[in-house]
Design a protein around this motif. Structure first.
Motif, PDB file in Angstrom:
ATOM      1  N   GLU A 133      47.889  57.648  49.975  1.00 31.43           N
ATOM      2  CA  GLU A 133      46.967  56.685  50.216  1.00 31.43           C
ATOM      3  C   GLU A 133      47.286  55.063  49.457  1.00 31.43           C
ATOM      4  O   GLU A 133      47.084  54.858  48.632  1.00 31.43           O
ATOM      5  CB  GLU A 133      45.622  57.182  49.454  1.00 31.43           C
ATOM      6  CG  GLU A 133      44.328  56.088  49.605  1.00 31.43           C
ATOM      7  CD  GLU A 133      43.166  56.847  48.747  1.00 31.43           C
ATOM      8  OE1 GLU A 133      42.288  56.279  49.220  1.00 31.43           O
ATOM      9  OE2 GLU A 133      43.238  57.592  48.132  1.00 31.43           O
ATOM     10  N   GLU A 193      43.509  51.451  48.983  1.00 30.64           N
ATOM     11  CA  GLU A 193      42.157  52.543  48.906  1.00 30.64           C
ATOM     12  C   GLU A 193      41.332  52.764  50.139  1.00 30.64           C
ATOM     13  O   GLU A 193      41.246  51.836  51.212  1.00 30.64           O
ATOM     14  CB  GLU A 193      41.377  51.796  47.954  1.00 30.64           C
ATOM     15  CG  GLU A 193      39.886  52.480  47.728  1.00 30.64           C
ATOM     16  CD  GLU A 193      39.001  52.109  46.333  1.00 30.64           C
ATOM     17  OE1 GLU A 193      38.072  52.991  45.921  1.00 30.64           O
ATOM     18  OE2 GLU A 193      39.246  51.013  46.051  1.00 30.64           O
ATOM     19  N   PHE A 223      44.806  51.553  42.486  1.00 33.07           N
ATOM     20  CA  PHE A 223      44.042  52.289  41.742  1.00 33.07           C
ATOM     21  C   PHE A 223      44.265  51.895  40.365  1.00 33.07           C
ATOM     22  O   PHE A 223      43.432  51.484  39.288  1.00 33.07           O
ATOM     23  CB  PHE A 223      44.474  53.900  41.775  1.00 33.07           C
ATOM     24  CG  PHE A 223      43.587  54.665  40.478  1.00 33.07           C
ATOM     25  CD1 PHE A 223      42.210  55.202  41.035  1.00 33.07           C
ATOM     26  CD2 PHE A 223      44.194  55.244  39.455  1.00 33.07           C
ATOM     27  CE1 PHE A 223      41.581  55.729  40.252  1.00 33.07           C
ATOM     28  CE2 PHE A 223      43.617  56.234  38.807  1.00 33.07           C
ATOM     29  CZ  PHE A 223      42.206  56.543  38.894  1.00 33.07           C
ATOM     30  N   SER A 268      42.488  48.503  39.311  1.00 32.29           N
ATOM     31  CA  SER A 268      41.092  48.640  38.933  1.00 32.29           C
ATOM     32  C   SER A 268      40.890  49.079  37.468  1.00 32.29           C
ATOM     33  O   SER A 268      39.752  49.252  37.246  1.00 32.29           O
ATOM     34  CB  SER A 268      40.418  49.575  40.082  1.00 32.29           C
ATOM     35  OG  SER A 268      40.991  50.836  39.768  1.00 32.29           O
ATOM     36  N   ARG A 312      37.016  57.999  42.748  1.00 33.04           N
ATOM     37  CA  ARG A 312      38.278  58.030  43.303  1.00 33.04           C
ATOM     38  C   ARG A 312      39.366  58.931  43.188  1.00 33.04           C
ATOM     39  O   ARG A 312      39.778  59.521  44.362  1.00 33.04           O
ATOM     40  CB  ARG A 312      39.024  56.669  43.016  1.00 33.04           C
ATOM     41  CG  ARG A 312      37.884  55.257  43.334  1.00 33.04           C
ATOM     42  CD  ARG A 312      38.679  54.276  42.783  1.00 33.04           C
ATOM     43  NE  ARG A 312      38.020  52.927  43.225  1.00 33.04           N
ATOM     44  CZ  ARG A 312      37.694  51.805  42.355  1.00 33.04           C
ATOM     45  NH1 ARG A 312      38.042  52.075  41.054  1.00 33.04           N
ATOM     46  NH2 ARG A 312      37.218  50.812  42.702  1.00 33.04           N
ATOM     47  N   TRP A 313      39.427  59.472  42.121  1.00 32.01           N
ATOM     48  CA  TRP A 313      40.191  60.595  41.815  1.00 32.01           C
ATOM     49  C   TRP A 313      39.629  61.909  42.795  1.00 32.01           C
ATOM     50  O   TRP A 313      40.298  62.476  43.200  1.00 32.01           O
ATOM     51  CB  TRP A 313      40.200  60.965  40.359  1.00 32.01           C
ATOM     52  CG  TRP A 313      40.987  62.427  39.827  1.00 32.01           C
ATOM     53  CD1 TRP A 313      40.252  63.306  39.325  1.00 32.01           C
ATOM     54  CD2 TRP A 313      42.344  62.611  39.967  1.00 32.01           C
ATOM     55  NE1 TRP A 313      41.139  64.420  39.010  1.00 32.01           N
ATOM     56  CE2 TRP A 313      42.254  63.809  39.466  1.00 32.01           C
ATOM     57  CE3 TRP A 313      43.384  61.976  40.482  1.00 32.01           C
ATOM     58  CZ2 TRP A 313      43.615  64.468  39.571  1.00 32.01           C
ATOM     59  CZ3 TRP A 313      44.741  62.524  40.473  1.00 32.01           C
ATOM     60  CH2 TRP A 313      44.993  63.831  40.065  1.00 32.01           C
ATOM     61  N   ARG A 329      38.084  61.925  45.334  1.00 28.26           N
ATOM     62  CA  ARG A 329      38.179  61.842  46.918  1.00 28.26           C
ATOM     63  C   ARG A 329      39.858  62.189  46.899  1.00 28.26           C
ATOM     64  O   ARG A 329      40.122  62.982  48.093  1.00 28.26           O
ATOM     65  CB  ARG A 329      37.974  60.283  47.350  1.00 28.26           C
ATOM     66  CG  ARG A 329      38.379  60.357  48.714  1.00 28.26           C
ATOM     67  CD  ARG A 329      37.948  58.769  49.120  1.00 28.26           C
ATOM     68  NE  ARG A 329      39.081  57.823  48.613  1.00 28.26           N
ATOM     69  CZ  ARG A 329      38.629  56.765  47.978  1.00 28.26           C
ATOM     70  NH1 ARG A 329      37.349  56.316  47.567  1.00 28.26           N
ATOM     71  NH2 ARG A 329      39.666  55.829  47.232  1.00 28.26           N
ATOM     72  N   TRP A 330      40.711  61.739  46.159  1.00 27.39           N
ATOM     73  CA  TRP A 330      42.111  62.261  46.387  1.00 27.39           C
ATOM     74  C   TRP A 330      42.183  63.576  46.376  1.00 27.39           C
ATOM     75  O   TRP A 330      43.148  64.242  47.162  1.00 27.39           O
ATOM     76  CB  TRP A 330      43.062  61.489  45.380  1.00 27.39           C
ATOM     77  CG  TRP A 330      44.285  62.092  45.243  1.00 27.39           C
ATOM     78  CD1 TRP A 330      44.873  62.257  43.879  1.00 27.39           C
ATOM     79  CD2 TRP A 330      45.429  62.267  46.271  1.00 27.39           C
ATOM     80  NE1 TRP A 330      46.002  62.873  44.373  1.00 27.39           N
ATOM     81  CE2 TRP A 330      46.420  62.850  45.628  1.00 27.39           C
ATOM     82  CE3 TRP A 330      45.344  62.085  47.635  1.00 27.39           C
ATOM     83  CZ2 TRP A 330      47.656  63.058  46.370  1.00 27.39           C
ATOM     84  CZ3 TRP A 330      46.614  62.494  48.268  1.00 27.39           C
ATOM     85  CH2 TRP A 330      47.673  63.030  47.753  1.00 27.39           C
TER      86      TRP A 330
END
Length: 383
Positions: free
Chosen positions: A74, A77, A115, A118, A129-130, A132-133
Motif C-alpha cells: 500500500e 493510502e 502513514f 499522518s 488504517r492499521w 484496514r491493512w
C-alpha cells in the motif's frame, strides 16, 4: 541437549533488512537523509527467495518468519500495488513449495511514508488504517501463510522512534514515547485477535530482557524499565479482551540490561566484553526470561521468535547459540512449554543503523554456511 521431535526450528528476517527499504517507506527517506546506511536490495532475498528457502529447508529448518512490507503493498493510502501483491504471493508460495511453514509479520521497523506523515500510531485515525491493512493482509495472503506474528518488538519500535531517536521520526520525548508504546502494543493485540480468525496460529514478538538493578537505590528506576519491556503487554495478555489473542507467547532475546541509580541502562553482566552493538551476548539470560514467562503466564505455550548473535566472531556465535539452546532444552525438561525457536538470522542482512557491518547470519551473504550453522544443524538432528 536433545530437543523434542516436534520442536519448531525456524529462521527470521524482515522485509527492509532482506529486500532493502521500500521507496514508499519512511526508512527509505531516513537513509537518504543520512541518518542510516543505505540498505540497497538488502541481502538480495527479493530475487533469491526460492533458492534461500531451499537452502534453509535443506539445512533442516521447518519454519521461516518474513515481513510482508506494508509500504510496498500500500504505497499510498488506499492504493494497493498489484505487482507487490503478486511478488509476496510468489514468495509465500515458494516457501510452501520448499516445505517451510512461512509465518508473516505485518510490521517490522519501517512504516509507509504516508502513514508516518499522518502521525503514525499516534494519529486518532491510526487504528482504522492499521485494521484496514490487517484485514487486507489476511484476505490477500492468508491462504499461503502458516502463521502470523503481527508486530515485531512493539516496545523496541516505540523506544527507537520516540525515546532514543534512532529511527524516524527521531523524537526523544518521554510522554510521546509512553503514548506510542501503548498504541503499538494495542495494535499488536488487536491484529492478533483479527488474524486468528483466519484459522492460522498467532505469536507475539515481544523484545524481552532481564532487567537488573545495579544497587538497591537503583531498584525504582529498574522497575520503570521493567514496566516498558514487560508490564506494557502483560496486562493485555492477562485481560479478558485480549487474553486469547496469541496462541504463542513469543519473544526475541539477545541480552540483559543493568539499570543504574540515575535510570540509565547499561550492559549486563558488568565487566564482560560487549559486542559491536553495545550489549553483552548473555546466553544465561534466556533461561531467566523463560522462567519469568512461565511464572507470569502459567499454562501458556512459549515461542522464541528471535534468537541470535551479532558480530564477526563465529566461534563466539556458535558458543552463544549452543549455550542458549542448552538452556531451552533444560527449561523443557523442567516442564516449561517452549514450542520452538526462530533464529536471527538465516542469511546475513542489513542491520538498520549498523548497515552491513554486524553479521547475524548462519550463512554469509554469499550463502556460505558458517561453523555456527553446523552447530545448529546438529541440534536439529540433520548432521
Amino acid at each position: 541437549m536433545k530437543l523434542p521431535g516436534d520442536f519448531m526450528w525456524g529462521t527470521s528476517a524482515s522485509a527492509t533488512q532482506a529486500e532493502g527499504a521500500a521507496p514508499a517507506s519512511d526508512w527509505y527517506a531516513w537513509e537518504r537523509a543520512g541518518h542510516a546506511p543505505i540498505s540497497g536490495d538488502g541481502n538480495g532475498f527479493g530475487s533469491r527467495y526460492a533458492d534461500d528457502f531451499e537452502l534453509l529447508a535443506g539445512w533442516g529448518f521447518g519454519h521461516h518468519r518474513l515481513t510482508i512490507d506494508w509500504s510496498r503493498v500500500e504505497p499510498a493510502e488506499g492504493r494497493v500495488d498489484p505487482a507487490a501483491v503478486e511478488h509476496y504471493r510468489a514468495v509465500l508460495a515458494a516457501g510452501r513449495d520448499a516445505g517451510l511453514e512461512v509465518w508473516a509479520c505485518l510490521l517490522h521497523g519501517a512504516l509507509p511514508a504516508w502513514f508516518a506523515a499522518s502521525g503514525g500510531f499516534l494519529d486518532p485515525a491510526a487504528g482504522a488504517r492499521w485494521r484496514r491493512w490487517v484485514d487486507l493482509a489476511a484476505e490477500t495472503f492468508g491462504d499461503l501463510v502458516a502463521g502470523w506474528k503481527p508486530v515485531n518488538g512493539p516496545a523496541s519500535f516505540a523506544t527507537k522512534r520516540y525515546l532514543t531517536g534512532q529511527f524516524p521520526p527521531g523524537i526523544r520525548d518521554q510522554a510521546t514515547f509512553g503514548r506510542a508504546l501503548h498504541a503499538i502494543q494495542l495494535a499488536d493485540f488487536e491484529a492478533a485477535r483479527v488474524l486468528r480468525q483466519t484459522g492460522r496460529p498467532t505469536a507475539s514478538v515481544e523484545a524481552l530482557a532481564p532487567i537488573i538493578a545495579r544497587s538497591e537505590a537503583a531498584a525504582p528506576a529498574a522497575k520503570g524499565h521493567d514496566g516498558v519491556l514487560w508490564d506494557s503487554w502483560l496486562r493485555l495478555a492477562r485481560s479478558d479482551e485480549y487474553g486469547d489473542a496469541f496462541d504463542y507467547i513469543g519473544f526475541s532475546y539477545y541480552f540483559g540490561v543493568e539499570v543504574d541509580e540515575r535510570g540509565r541502562p547499561g550492559p549486563y553482566p558488568p565487566g564482560e566484553a560487549t559486542g559491536p552493538q553495545g550489549y553483552v551476548p548473555w546466553a544465561d539470560g534466556l533461561r531467566v526470561v523463560l522462567d519469568r514467562l512461565a511464572a507470569e503466564l502459567p499454562g501458556r505455550r512459549l515461542l522464541i521468535s528471535e534468537l541470535g548473535y551479532g558480530g564477526t566472531d563465529d566461534r563466539a556465535r556458535a558458543d552463544y547459540l549452543t549455550r542458549s539452546l542448552d538452556h531451552v532444552g533444560a527449561a523443557i525438561a523442567d516442564g516449561i512449554d517452549v514450542a520452538g525457536a526462530f533464529l536471527w538470522t538465516g542469511v546475513d542482512n542489513y542491520e538498520w543503523n549498523d548497515g552491513y557491518e554486524v553479521p547475524f547470519g548462519l550463512f554469509t551473504a554469499d550463502r556460505e554456511p558458517r561453523a555456527s550453522a553446523e552447530v545448529v544443524r546438529r541440534f536439529i538432528g540433520r548432521d
